[in-house]
Design a protein around this motif. Sequence first.
Motif, PDB file in Angstrom:
ATOM      1  N   MET A 151       0.795  -1.328  -0.096  1.00  0.00           N
ATOM      2  CA  MET A 151       0.128   0.058  -0.012  1.00  0.00           C
ATOM      3  C   MET A 151       1.084   1.156   0.093  1.00  0.00           C
ATOM      4  SD  MET A 151      -2.785   0.990   2.902  1.00  0.00           S
ATOM      5  CE  MET A 151      -3.897   2.410   2.739  1.00  0.00           C
ATOM      6  N   VAL A 152       0.616   2.370  -0.849  1.00  0.00           N
ATOM      7  CA  VAL A 152       1.356   3.368  -0.888  1.00  0.00           C
ATOM      8  C   VAL A 152       0.125   4.515  -0.162  1.00  0.00           C
ATOM      9  CG1 VAL A 152       2.065   5.344  -2.249  1.00  0.00           C
ATOM     10  CG2 VAL A 152       2.456   3.182  -3.185  1.00  0.00           C
ATOM     11  N   ILE A 153       0.765   5.108   0.874  1.00  0.00           N
ATOM     12  CA  ILE A 153       0.226   6.161   1.620  1.00  0.00           C
ATOM     13  C   ILE A 153       0.900   7.327   1.086  1.00  0.00           C
ATOM     14  CG2 ILE A 153      -0.534   7.313   3.846  1.00  0.00           C
ATOM     15  CD1 ILE A 153      -0.903   4.771   4.842  1.00  0.00           C
ATOM     16  N   ALA A 154       0.221   8.244   0.126  1.00  0.00           N
ATOM     17  CA  ALA A 154       0.872   9.481  -0.213  1.00  0.00           C
ATOM     18  C   ALA A 154       0.433  10.475   0.281  1.00  0.00           C
ATOM     19  CB  ALA A 154       0.818   9.572  -1.928  1.00  0.00           C
ATOM     20  N   THR A 155       1.173  11.847   0.437  1.00  0.00           N
ATOM     21  CA  THR A 155       0.758  12.940   1.191  1.00  0.00           C
ATOM     22  C   THR A 155       1.106  14.162   0.082  1.00  0.00           C
ATOM     23  OG1 THR A 155       2.617  13.511   2.480  1.00  0.00           O
ATOM     24  CG2 THR A 155       1.503  12.111   3.522  1.00  0.00           C
ATOM     25  N   GLN A 156       0.226  14.999   0.254  1.00  0.00           N
ATOM     26  CA  GLN A 156       0.427  16.264  -0.506  1.00  0.00           C
ATOM     27  C   GLN A 156      -0.072  17.601   0.374  1.00  0.00           C
ATOM     28  OE1 GLN A 156      -0.992  16.405  -4.349  1.00  0.00           O
ATOM     29  NE2 GLN A 156      -3.246  16.491  -3.806  1.00  0.00           N
ATOM     30  N   ASN A 157       0.801  18.575   0.417  1.00  0.00           N
ATOM     31  CA  ASN A 157       0.643  19.579   1.236  1.00  0.00           C
ATOM     32  C   ASN A 157      -0.286  20.587   0.363  1.00  0.00           C
ATOM     33  OD1 ASN A 157       0.755  21.904   2.730  1.00  0.00           O
ATOM     34  ND2 ASN A 157       2.926  21.719   3.312  1.00  0.00           N
ATOM     35  N   PRO A 158      -1.494  21.049   1.110  1.00  0.00           N
ATOM     36  CA  PRO A 158      -2.245  21.774   0.161  1.00  0.00           C
ATOM     37  C   PRO A 158      -1.957  23.148   0.379  1.00  0.00           C
ATOM     38  CG  PRO A 158      -3.506  21.006   1.962  1.00  0.00           C
ATOM     39  CD  PRO A 158      -2.164  20.559   2.338  1.00  0.00           C
ATOM     40  N   ILE A 159      -1.137  23.542   1.160  1.00  0.00           N
ATOM     41  CA  ILE A 159      -1.002  24.750   1.487  1.00  0.00           C
ATOM     42  C   ILE A 159       0.187  25.670   0.625  1.00  0.00           C
ATOM     43  CG2 ILE A 159      -0.367  26.650   3.392  1.00  0.00           C
ATOM     44  CD1 ILE A 159      -2.769  24.908   3.949  1.00  0.00           C
ATOM     45  N   GLU A 160       1.390  24.834   0.487  1.00  0.00           N
ATOM     46  CA  GLU A 160       2.562  25.505  -0.378  1.00  0.00           C
ATOM     47  C   GLU A 160       2.296  24.722  -1.652  1.00  0.00           C
ATOM     48  OE1 GLU A 160       6.506  25.099   1.211  1.00  0.00           O
ATOM     49  OE2 GLU A 160       5.382  24.510   3.138  1.00  0.00           O
ATOM     50  N   GLN A 161       2.093  25.699  -2.716  1.00  0.00           N
ATOM     51  CA  GLN A 161       1.893  25.115  -4.154  1.00  0.00           C
ATOM     52  C   GLN A 161       3.224  25.483  -4.811  1.00  0.00           C
ATOM     53  OE1 GLN A 161       0.007  22.995  -4.951  1.00  0.00           O
ATOM     54  NE2 GLN A 161      -1.444  23.218  -3.097  1.00  0.00           N
ATOM     55  N   ALA A 162       4.123  26.403  -4.330  1.00  0.00           N
ATOM     56  CA  ALA A 162       5.393  26.689  -4.988  1.00  0.00           C
ATOM     57  C   ALA A 162       6.115  25.471  -5.074  1.00  0.00           C
ATOM     58  CB  ALA A 162       6.013  27.929  -4.249  1.00  0.00           C
ATOM     59  N   GLY A 163       6.619  25.205  -6.349  1.00  0.00           N
ATOM     60  CA  GLY A 163       7.729  24.079  -6.480  1.00  0.00           C
ATOM     61  C   GLY A 163       6.950  22.774  -6.333  1.00  0.00           C
ATOM     62  N   THR A 164       5.557  22.688  -6.761  1.00  0.00           N
ATOM     63  CA  THR A 164       4.812  21.431  -6.737  1.00  0.00           C
ATOM     64  C   THR A 164       4.481  21.147  -8.101  1.00  0.00           C
ATOM     65  OG1 THR A 164       2.798  22.512  -6.161  1.00  0.00           O
ATOM     66  CG2 THR A 164       4.316  21.525  -4.327  1.00  0.00           C
ATOM     67  N   TYR A 165       4.162  19.822  -8.474  1.00  0.00           N
ATOM     68  CA  TYR A 165       3.748  19.589  -9.724  1.00  0.00           C
ATOM     69  C   TYR A 165       2.421  18.909  -9.294  1.00  0.00           C
ATOM     70  CZ  TYR A 165       8.762  19.665 -11.045  1.00  0.00           C
ATOM     71  OH  TYR A 165       9.962  19.963 -11.368  1.00  0.00           O
ATOM     72  N   ARG A 166       1.382  19.391 -10.015  1.00  0.00           N
ATOM     73  CA  ARG A 166      -0.126  19.070  -9.874  1.00  0.00           C
ATOM     74  C   ARG A 166      -0.025  17.599 -10.320  1.00  0.00           C
ATOM     75  NH1 ARG A 166      -5.590  22.080 -11.439  1.00  0.00           N
ATOM     76  NH2 ARG A 166      -6.945  20.355 -10.621  1.00  0.00           N
ATOM     77  N   LEU A 167      -0.718  16.678  -9.422  1.00  0.00           N
ATOM     78  CA  LEU A 167      -0.753  15.210  -9.866  1.00  0.00           C
ATOM     79  C   LEU A 167      -1.499  15.007 -10.991  1.00  0.00           C
ATOM     80  CD1 LEU A 167      -1.459  13.232  -6.349  1.00  0.00           C
ATOM     81  CD2 LEU A 167       0.845  13.688  -7.689  1.00  0.00           C
ATOM     82  N   PRO A 168      -1.183  14.264 -12.159  1.00  0.00           N
ATOM     83  CA  PRO A 168      -1.819  14.045 -13.461  1.00  0.00           C
ATOM     84  C   PRO A 168      -3.138  13.348 -13.135  1.00  0.00           C
ATOM     85  CG  PRO A 168       0.240  12.867 -13.326  1.00  0.00           C
ATOM     86  CD  PRO A 168       0.210  13.867 -12.198  1.00  0.00           C
ATOM     87  N   GLU A 169      -4.373  13.301 -13.936  1.00  0.00           N
ATOM     88  CA  GLU A 169      -5.481  12.592 -13.635  1.00  0.00           C
ATOM     89  C   GLU A 169      -5.111  11.011 -13.335  1.00  0.00           C
ATOM     90  OE1 GLU A 169      -6.062  15.528 -15.427  1.00  0.00           O
ATOM     91  OE2 GLU A 169      -6.700  16.094 -13.579  1.00  0.00           O
ATOM     92  N   ALA A 170      -3.835  10.491 -14.432  1.00  0.00           N
ATOM     93  CA  ALA A 170      -3.611   9.120 -14.674  1.00  0.00           C
ATOM     94  C   ALA A 170      -3.238   8.765 -13.058  1.00  0.00           C
ATOM     95  CB  ALA A 170      -2.812   8.918 -15.538  1.00  0.00           C
ATOM     96  N   GLN A 171      -2.367   9.713 -12.347  1.00  0.00           N
ATOM     97  CA  GLN A 171      -1.905   9.252 -11.173  1.00  0.00           C
ATOM     98  C   GLN A 171      -3.084   9.306  -9.862  1.00  0.00           C
ATOM     99  OE1 GLN A 171       1.735   8.921 -10.389  1.00  0.00           O
ATOM    100  NE2 GLN A 171       1.258   8.364  -8.263  1.00  0.00           N
ATOM    101  N   LEU A 172      -3.724  10.308 -10.022  1.00  0.00           N
ATOM    102  CA  LEU A 172      -4.772  10.418  -9.005  1.00  0.00           C
ATOM    103  C   LEU A 172      -5.765   9.156  -9.091  1.00  0.00           C
ATOM    104  CD1 LEU A 172      -5.936  14.213  -9.421  1.00  0.00           C
ATOM    105  CD2 LEU A 172      -5.148  12.922  -7.138  1.00  0.00           C
TER     106      LEU A 172
END
Length: 326
Positions: A151-172
Motif C-alpha cells: 500500500m502506498v500512503i501518499a501525502t500532499q501539502n495543500p498549503i504550499e503550491q510553489a515548487g509542486t507539480y499537480r498530480l496528473p489525472e492518471a496518477q490520481l
Amino acid sequence: MAMTMTREQAAWFQETFQRLVANVGAVVLGKDDVIALAFTAMLAEGHLLLEDAPGTGKTQLAKSMAATVAGANTRIQFTPDLLPSDVTGVTVYDQKTQAFEFHKGPIFAQIVLADEINRASPKTQSALLEVMEEGRITVDGDAYEVGRPFMVIATQNPIEQAGTYRLPEAQLDRFLMKTSIGYPGREQTVRILAGSAQRNSSSLVQPIVTTSAVAEMIDLAATAHVDAAVLDYIAGLAEHTRESKDTRLGVSVRGAMAITRAAKAWASARGRNYVLPDDVKSLAQFVWAHRIVLDPEAEFSGVTGERVIERAIADVPAPQERALVG
C-alpha cells in the motif's frame, strides 16, 4: 468463481478489523474514522492519498499501520531532484561475481509513505504508476514483485503550491481513496502533549496480525456478494457524474470498479458478506471526489467534486435493501 464468505468468516473479519483500527487508534488519537478508511483501502488492495497540512500525524499513521500488520514500512521524501531509481531500486555491476545485481529501492515494503508526492517531477511520479497498479516494478527488463499487502500512503501539502507539480489525472486515478487526517480535537491534543516526551509513539504499537493473515483478509473481502441491483446503482451514480454540466470528466469505469472493491471490504468490516447501497454512499466522497475533473467555469463558481457526488446520490434512486442479502 470464489464462494461468498460465510457469516462466520464475516464475523471474524469484523472482529479483526476492529482490533486493527483500535491498535492504531491508541497512537493516532481521535481519528478512528480515517484509520478505518485507511485499512479499508489496504484490504481492497488500494492506495491512500492524504491531503493535509504538515504535523497532522501522517507518518505516525503509516508507521502504526505497518507495525500492526507486522510489516515493513518505508518513507520516501519526494523532492524535485528525486530520480525514479531512488524509488524503485537500481541494477549494479558486482565486480566479484561479474554479474549485474538488483538493489531494491524503498518501494519494497508493505506500507510505503510517499511524503509530499507532488514535489517530485512527473517522471519520478510515473515510477509509482506501474507498481501501484500491478504490484510489481520493471527494471532493465526484469520484473520484481513487491508482495502483499502493498500500500502506498501518499501525502500532499495543500498549503504550499510553489515548487509542486499537480498530480496528473492518471496518477490520481491510481489512488483508491483521498481524505485528510486533520488536526485532533482539544481533548486529544492534550493527551498527545501529555505523552510528548515519547518522540515516536508508533514504536509502541504491537503487531496484531501477520502479513499473510492480511493477504487472507484481502482475498476474503473480495468474495463479498454484490447484487446486480447494487452494481446498477454504482453504474448509475458514475453515469450521473459524467453527464453533469459541471464536469469535464466524471467517474470512469475504473472509478466504478474501485468503489465496488472498496465497498466489499467496507461491508466485510461491518460483519456482512454482502454490500448495501449505504456502503457505496459512505465511500463515494472518498473514492470518487478526487477523480472528478470540473468544468473550469463551474470550479470558478465554487462547485466541488464533493458537490457533484452529493447531487448524484440525491438524484439516483438506491435499490431496496431487503432484496440484496447474499
